[in-house]
Motif scaffolding. Structure first.
Motif, PDB file in Angstrom:
ATOM      1  N   UNK A  29     -16.080 -13.825  -9.681  1.00 28.19           N
ATOM      2  CA  UNK A  29     -15.861 -12.458  -9.179  1.00 28.19           C
ATOM      3  C   UNK A  29     -15.445 -11.474 -10.280  1.00 28.19           C
ATOM      4  N   UNK A  30     -16.121 -11.582 -11.426  1.00 28.97           N
ATOM      5  CA  UNK A  30     -15.815 -10.692 -12.547  1.00 28.97           C
ATOM      6  C   UNK A  30     -16.037  -9.221 -12.200  1.00 28.97           C
ATOM      7  N   UNK A  31     -17.100  -8.939 -11.428  1.00 27.18           N
ATOM      8  CA  UNK A  31     -17.428  -7.554 -11.105  1.00 27.18           C
ATOM      9  C   UNK A  31     -16.344  -6.913 -10.249  1.00 27.18           C
ATOM     10  N   UNK A  32     -15.864  -7.635  -9.240  1.00 31.44           N
ATOM     11  CA  UNK A  32     -14.825  -7.099  -8.366  1.00 31.44           C
ATOM     12  C   UNK A  32     -13.533  -6.861  -9.131  1.00 31.44           C
ATOM     13  N   UNK A  33     -13.196  -7.771 -10.044  1.00 27.58           N
ATOM     14  CA  UNK A  33     -11.995  -7.594 -10.866  1.00 27.58           C
ATOM     15  C   UNK A  33     -12.138  -6.358 -11.748  1.00 27.58           C
ATOM     16  N   UNK A  34     -13.316  -6.200 -12.338  1.00 29.82           N
ATOM     17  CA  UNK A  34     -13.562  -5.065 -13.235  1.00 29.82           C
ATOM     18  C   UNK A  34     -13.479  -3.744 -12.478  1.00 29.82           C
ATOM     19  N   UNK A  35     -14.003  -3.717 -11.268  1.00 29.09           N
ATOM     20  CA  UNK A  35     -13.910  -2.499 -10.456  1.00 29.09           C
ATOM     21  C   UNK A  35     -12.451  -2.161 -10.149  1.00 29.09           C
ATOM     22  N   UNK A  36     -11.638  -3.178  -9.944  1.00 28.91           N
ATOM     23  CA  UNK A  36     -10.210  -2.942  -9.697  1.00 28.91           C
ATOM     24  C   UNK A  36      -9.541  -2.392 -10.953  1.00 28.91           C
ATOM     25  N   UNK A  37      -9.909  -2.911 -12.118  1.00 28.07           N
ATOM     26  CA  UNK A  37      -9.353  -2.419 -13.380  1.00 28.07           C
ATOM     27  C   UNK A  37      -9.737  -0.961 -13.606  1.00 28.07           C
ATOM     28  N   UNK A  38     -10.934  -0.589 -13.133  1.00 29.03           N
ATOM     29  CA  UNK A  38     -11.411   0.793 -13.300  1.00 29.03           C
ATOM     30  C   UNK A  38     -10.535   1.804 -12.566  1.00 29.03           C
ATOM     31  N   UNK A  39      -9.757   1.357 -11.599  1.00 29.27           N
ATOM     32  CA  UNK A  39      -8.883   2.276 -10.850  1.00 29.27           C
ATOM     33  C   UNK A  39      -7.543   2.492 -11.547  1.00 29.27           C
ATOM     34  N   UNK A  40      -7.280   1.739 -12.607  1.00 33.22           N
ATOM     35  CA  UNK A  40      -6.036   1.929 -13.357  1.00 33.22           C
ATOM     36  C   UNK A  40      -6.084   3.241 -14.137  1.00 33.22           C
ATOM     37  N   UNK A  41      -4.945   3.880 -14.374  1.00 32.29           N
ATOM     38  CA  UNK A  41      -4.918   5.099 -15.195  1.00 32.29           C
ATOM     39  C   UNK A  41      -5.479   4.821 -16.587  1.00 32.29           C
ATOM     40  N   UNK A  42      -6.086   5.834 -17.186  1.00 38.03           N
ATOM     41  CA  UNK A  42      -6.725   5.683 -18.497  1.00 38.03           C
ATOM     42  C   UNK A  42      -5.739   5.193 -19.551  1.00 38.03           C
ATOM     43  N   UNK A  43      -4.465   5.646 -19.467  1.00 39.29           N
ATOM     44  CA  UNK A  43      -3.491   5.246 -20.488  1.00 39.29           C
ATOM     45  C   UNK A  43      -3.192   3.743 -20.435  1.00 39.29           C
ATOM     46  N   UNK A  44      -3.338   3.152 -19.254  1.00 39.04           N
ATOM     47  CA  UNK A  44      -3.155   1.700 -19.148  1.00 39.04           C
ATOM     48  C   UNK A  44      -4.415   0.983 -19.607  1.00 39.04           C
TER      49      UNK A  44
END
Length: 202
Positions: A29-44
């Motif tokens: 489930x790499x894609x789902x994890x990556x989509x979740x990371x995309x919601x983090x603020x840019x500074x993180x």
């Protein structure tokens, strides 16, 4: 940890290495994890270095293209790690990981999971994979119910890394139950039972 990163080729410039699964299969489930990371603020996001292990198994080309498209939206660097490792490099691979995210569809209590725990990585795992060993050995990990909960877990893990908060794990227990001697003894017991059953049938 920084020495391990430099040895294996991960950035040792203050960014945090985040391992996404432990093989190339889509069930990680790499894609789902990556989509979740995309919601983090840019500074993180800018503090992260994402590693996608692909040295075992094969990732479908279409799935990889979707994943790469999602990765291009992020503010962090990433790599698809395909080098087969042994010895010191394999140890550095685990010890150079700050955060390990595990969200495979199904899995048994795997050696890769144990190795990341033992190496001191902050482990974030899907709750649907909850192994009985987590409670039995009182492993210190974070669990998430849905992918919408994952960004919060990542923020907390990175905060721990920044503060260099020590992780309390039952290292002696993990070392004992994972030792060659213990594993050999368990298999010897299984084989003895099976041999006795065959003899009794005869």
């Amino acid at each position: 940890r920084e020495e391990s990163k430099a040895f294996i080729g991960f950035p040792s410039d203050g960014r945090f290495t985040v391992m996404i699964g432990y093989n190339a299969y889509q069930k990680q489930n790499q894609l789902e994890i990556t989509k979740a990371i995309a919601t983090l603020p840019a500074e993180i996001q800018k503090k992260l270095y994402l590693v996608y292990p692909v040295m075992y198994g094969k990732m479908d080309d279409g799935y990889r293209n979707q994943l790469c498209a999602e990765l291009e939206r992020l503010q962090c660097q990433y790599t698809f790690f395909d080098e087969y490792l042994t010895g010191e490099k394999l140890a550095a691979f685990y010890f150079g990981t700050d955060v390990f995210i595990h969200a495979q569809e199904t899995d048994a209590y795997s050696q890769s999971f144990v190795d990341f725990v033992y190496a001191g990585a902050r482990v974030i795992q899907a709750k649907w994979l909850h192994y009985k060993e987590i409670d039995l050995y009182r492993l210190n990990i974070r669990e998430f119910d849905t992918y919408s909960d994952l960004p919060g877990c990542i923020r907390d893990a990175i905060s721990d890394c920044e503060r260099e908060n020590a992780i309390i794990q039952p290292y002696e227990i993990l070392k004992k139950v994972g030792s060659v001697e213990e594993t050999a003894a368990a298999w010897n017991e299984i084989l003895t039972v099976k041999t006795d059953m065959r003899n009794n049938r005869g």
